[in-house]
Design an enzyme around this catalytic site. Structure first.
Site: not given
Ligand SMILES: *[C@@H]1O[C@H](CO)[C@@H](O)[C@H](O)[C@H]1NC(C)=O
Ligand SMILES: *[C@@H]1O[C@H](CO)[C@@H](O)[C@H](O)[C@H]1NC(C)=O
Ligand SMILES: *[C@@H]1O[C@H](CO)[C@@H](O)[C@H](O)[C@H]1NC(C)=O
Length: 319
Positions: A127, A238, A240
């Site tokens: 990001c 993202h 994660e």
């Protein structure tokens, strides 16, 4: 003669394969805190857990108030000890913040070492980290505003994706959800358009575009890219979040496919880090540096967790 020797040596190294480093330690870069935070800088926990879930240990790369000569030599030492660095998402200036200035030190060292002695130092940007990498390469802010906050999407792969390191050997159970399901979590209001990318000579020559997406208004932005000659990977989404972010009202896909995708890219990046031969001098100095020395703060209101750090200063340097 030297060139021939160099080539012979490279062939020898390649044919033997890289010596695998099964104790990878990856840096995660801190950034200046948001309003109301309990300390000057922070790192969101999910990036740390994401790397740890794939078999790496993590060292927080803390910021100094300014990068004077002492700070630069501290980072140079640390660069020699860690096997890669991750630039997280967040909200600071991608050229002027200490986050950006410190990232530049690691990026320059990675590129120089690779060119001088073939030393691999993988870099991952997520990001804001993606946006930062675009600025590290181009030395400019080429971002355009986009409407892509809380927008889960599948990736539109470019033809280059099939020949890339990040996407070139995706197993079917990762490829299919990435291409057809809303597994990539977008949380950004800035984007790099394919036009802005291709109009910049540095970006064009260093990075290849692997996927694009469109925001809520149909504006196209680059969603994944990697460097041609370096292990540098940048995703505007993202990976994660699927596994480690649990905000109640957000559209983060937590199904088994999304979890598999998240884990795949953690495994991928940590596999790159295992090719790095950098090492701490000894185990006590590893243990002195790792994130395990710090305590995260969980916010019950937002479901978010962060590590907070004051700025480093000379007396605090312990490596
Ligand atoms: C990037 O693209 C936008 C349009 O999408 C344009 O307004 C802006 O000037 C571009 N930036 C640069 C530096 O070319
Ligand atoms: C992905 O999300 C969009 C809305 O943003 C929705 O229209 C579409 O059906 C979703 N796709 C899948 C496969 O769930
Ligand atoms: C330097 O860092 C130490 C350890 O974090 C801290 O106790 C001290 O207050 C800091 N000094 C200054 C001048 O910020």
């Amino acid at each position: 003669m030297l060139i021939v020797l160099g080539i012979l040596l490279q062939v020898a190294v390649l044919s033997k394969g890289f010596p695998v480093n099964n104790r990878p330690i990856i840096g995660v870069l801190a950034q200046e805190s948001f309003k109301g935070a309990p300390a000057a800088t922070y790192i969101p926990t999910p990036y740390i857990k994401w790397l740890e879930s794939a078999g790496a240990r993590v060292v927080p790369v803390r910021l100094f108030r300014e990068n004077d000569a002492k700070a630069v030599s501290y980072y140079k030492n640390l660069f020699g000890f860690i096997n890669g660095i991750l630039f997280p998402g967040g909200g600071v200036d991608i050229l002027k913040s200490q986050f950006a200035k410190t990232a530049m030190i690691f990026y320059d060292l990675a590129i120089t070492e690779k060119n001088k002695c073939g030393d691999l130092f993988p870099i991952w940007g997520t990001c804001q980290g993606f946006e930062l990498i675009s600025a590290l390469v181009s030395k400019q802010n080429l971002l355009t505003s986009v409407d892509a906050e809380n927008l889960p999407l599948p990736l539109n792969f470019t033809p280059e994706a099939a020949r890339s390191s990040m996407f070139g050997s995706l197993p079917e159970d990762v490829y299919k959800p990435l291409k057809t399901e809303n597994v990539t979590a977008n949380y950004h209001h800035w984007g790099l358009t394919p036009t802005n990318f291709s109009q910049n000579k540095d970006l064009r020559s260093v990075m290849k575009v692997l996927s694009t997406n469109t925001d809520r208004n149909g504006k196209e932005f680059i969603s994944s890219m990697e460097a041609y000659r370096y292990p540098v990977y940048a995703v505007q989404w993202h990976p994660e979040k699927n596994n480690f972010v649990w905000m109640a009202k957000e559209n983060i896909d937590h199904d088994a496919h999304a979890v598999r995708v998240s884990q795949y890219f953690a495994d991928f990046f940590v596999a790159q880090a295992r090719k790095s031969k950098h090492r701490f001098p000894d185990v006590p100095s590893e243990n002195q540096a790792v994130i395990n020395n710090y305590h995260p703060v969980f916010d019950k209101k937002t479901s978010l967790e962060n590590y907070f750090f004051e700025f480093l200063n000379e007396t605090a340097i312990n490596i």
